[in-house]
Write an enzyme that holds these catalytic residues in place. Structure first.
Site, mmCIF file in Angstrom:
data_model
loop_
_atom_site.group_PDB
_atom_site.id
_atom_site.type_symbol
_atom_site.label_atom_id
_atom_site.label_comp_id
_atom_site.label_asym_id
_atom_site.label_seq_id
_atom_site.Cartn_x
_atom_site.Cartn_y
_atom_site.Cartn_z
ATOM 1 N N ALA A 18 -25.322 138.792 -61.737
ATOM 2 C CA ALA A 18 -25.670 137.789 -60.735
ATOM 3 C C ALA A 18 -25.941 136.484 -61.488
ATOM 4 O O ALA A 18 -27.081 136.123 -61.775
ATOM 5 C CB ALA A 18 -26.896 138.235 -59.949
ATOM 6 N N ALA A 48 -34.074 131.790 -62.017
ATOM 7 C CA ALA A 48 -33.548 133.148 -62.130
ATOM 8 C C ALA A 48 -33.286 133.710 -60.738
ATOM 9 O O ALA A 48 -33.392 133.002 -59.742
ATOM 10 C CB ALA A 48 -34.537 134.031 -62.880
ATOM 11 N N ASN A 49 -32.917 134.978 -60.663
ATOM 12 C CA ASN A 49 -32.748 135.651 -59.372
ATOM 13 C C ASN A 49 -33.209 137.094 -59.512
ATOM 14 O O ASN A 49 -33.599 137.524 -60.593
ATOM 15 C CB ASN A 49 -31.294 135.552 -58.903
ATOM 16 C CG ASN A 49 -30.338 136.231 -59.866
ATOM 17 O OD1 ASN A 49 -30.402 137.436 -60.073
ATOM 18 N ND2 ASN A 49 -29.474 135.448 -60.492
ATOM 19 N N ARG A 50 -33.135 137.846 -58.418
ATOM 20 C CA ARG A 50 -33.752 139.173 -58.378
ATOM 21 C C ARG A 50 -32.862 140.316 -58.852
ATOM 22 O O ARG A 50 -33.195 141.475 -58.649
ATOM 23 C CB ARG A 50 -34.217 139.485 -56.955
ATOM 24 C CG ARG A 50 -35.304 138.580 -56.466
ATOM 25 C CD ARG A 50 -35.816 139.023 -55.110
ATOM 26 N NE ARG A 50 -36.686 138.018 -54.530
ATOM 27 C CZ ARG A 50 -37.943 137.834 -54.910
ATOM 28 N NH1 ARG A 50 -38.490 138.591 -55.844
ATOM 29 N NH2 ARG A 50 -38.676 136.882 -54.342
#
Ligand code: C5P
Length: 221
Positions: free
Chosen positions: A95, A29-31
């Site tokens: 994102a 995942a990402n932030r």
């Protein structure tokens, strides 16, 4: 014009991160918080548009008047975006994870005692923005985002062409933009670059939706 500048328009927004499973309990995942995309969906609804918001896993309430479709992975996001067409405007804020595991394991990966970690083979995800930019049902206005930490304008220009987008909203994420409430963006179009002062993500959303309404409204003469 007032609050109905986008009446009878369909605005499609993606927001948030994607989660790409490694096994049943782990993911890549990402932030991304989803805040900017949700703010844009809310602003479009306020301007009278029908809004479809395709959201990755985030902890945010659905803005009033917005049709929300929750997805986990990039491939699910692409399918939801294509299913939502036709649209007049697409704002791709998500994102999206660039890569997913080649083969998510059906069972939880275990340490095998050898001291060697399990190999993690990755493959590239579909680029939803680039697909939409060249789609048979391409929205009249396709807008992408670019989170960059350096050479922001240059990278955004290149992205405009590569992805077949009309505008790229570029921001510098070297600070604490991700998850934060403020954003300083530049709007890159074929006509040049517009720099906006730092403002809240809600204000960026309102200003962007105003610009969208202007771009869609027929000239007065
Ligand atoms: O190439 P990069 O990830 O920097 O491009 C960012 C823009 O492309 C954003 O608008 C993002 O929503 C979109 N994107 C996408 N699908 C991907 C990767 C990025 O729609 N797989």
């Amino acid at each position: 014009n007032g609050g109905r500048a986008l009446a009878e328009r369909h605005v499609l927004v993606t927001a948030g991160p994607t989660h790409e499973p490694i096994d049943p309990v782990r993911y890549i995942a990402n932030r991304s918080s989803g805040k900017q995309g949700f703010a844009i969906a809310a602003a479009a609804a306020n301007a009278g548009a029908r809004v479809t918001l395709v959201a990755g896993p985030v902890h945010l309430p659905t803005p009033p008047g917005v049709d929300r479709i929750d997805v986990e992975t990039a491939r699910e996001m692409l399918a939801a975006v294509e299913a939502a067409l036709p649209a007049d405007v697409a704002v791709m804020v998500a994102a999206v994870a660039d890569w997913r595991t080649a083969d998510a394991a059906g069972q939880k990966l275990k340490k095998d005692g050898s001291g060697e970690p399990a190999p993690l083979a990755l493959v590239e995800n579909p680029d939803i923005l680039a697909i939409l930019g060249r789609h048979a049902q391409r929205p009249a206005l396709v807008i992408g985002f670019a989170a960059e930490t350096e050479k922001i304008a240059e990278h955004a220009q290149a992205k405009l062409t590569r992805k077949g987008a009309d505008w790229i909203v570029a921001n510098d994420v070297s600070g604490d933009v991700m998850g934060g409430d403020a954003n300083a963006v530049r709007i890159v179009t074929a006509d040049g670059i517009e720099g906006w002062e730092s403002m809240s993500k809600d204000a960026v959303a309102a200003k962007l939706i105003e610009k969208v309404a202007d771009a869609l409204s027929p000239p007065l003469h």
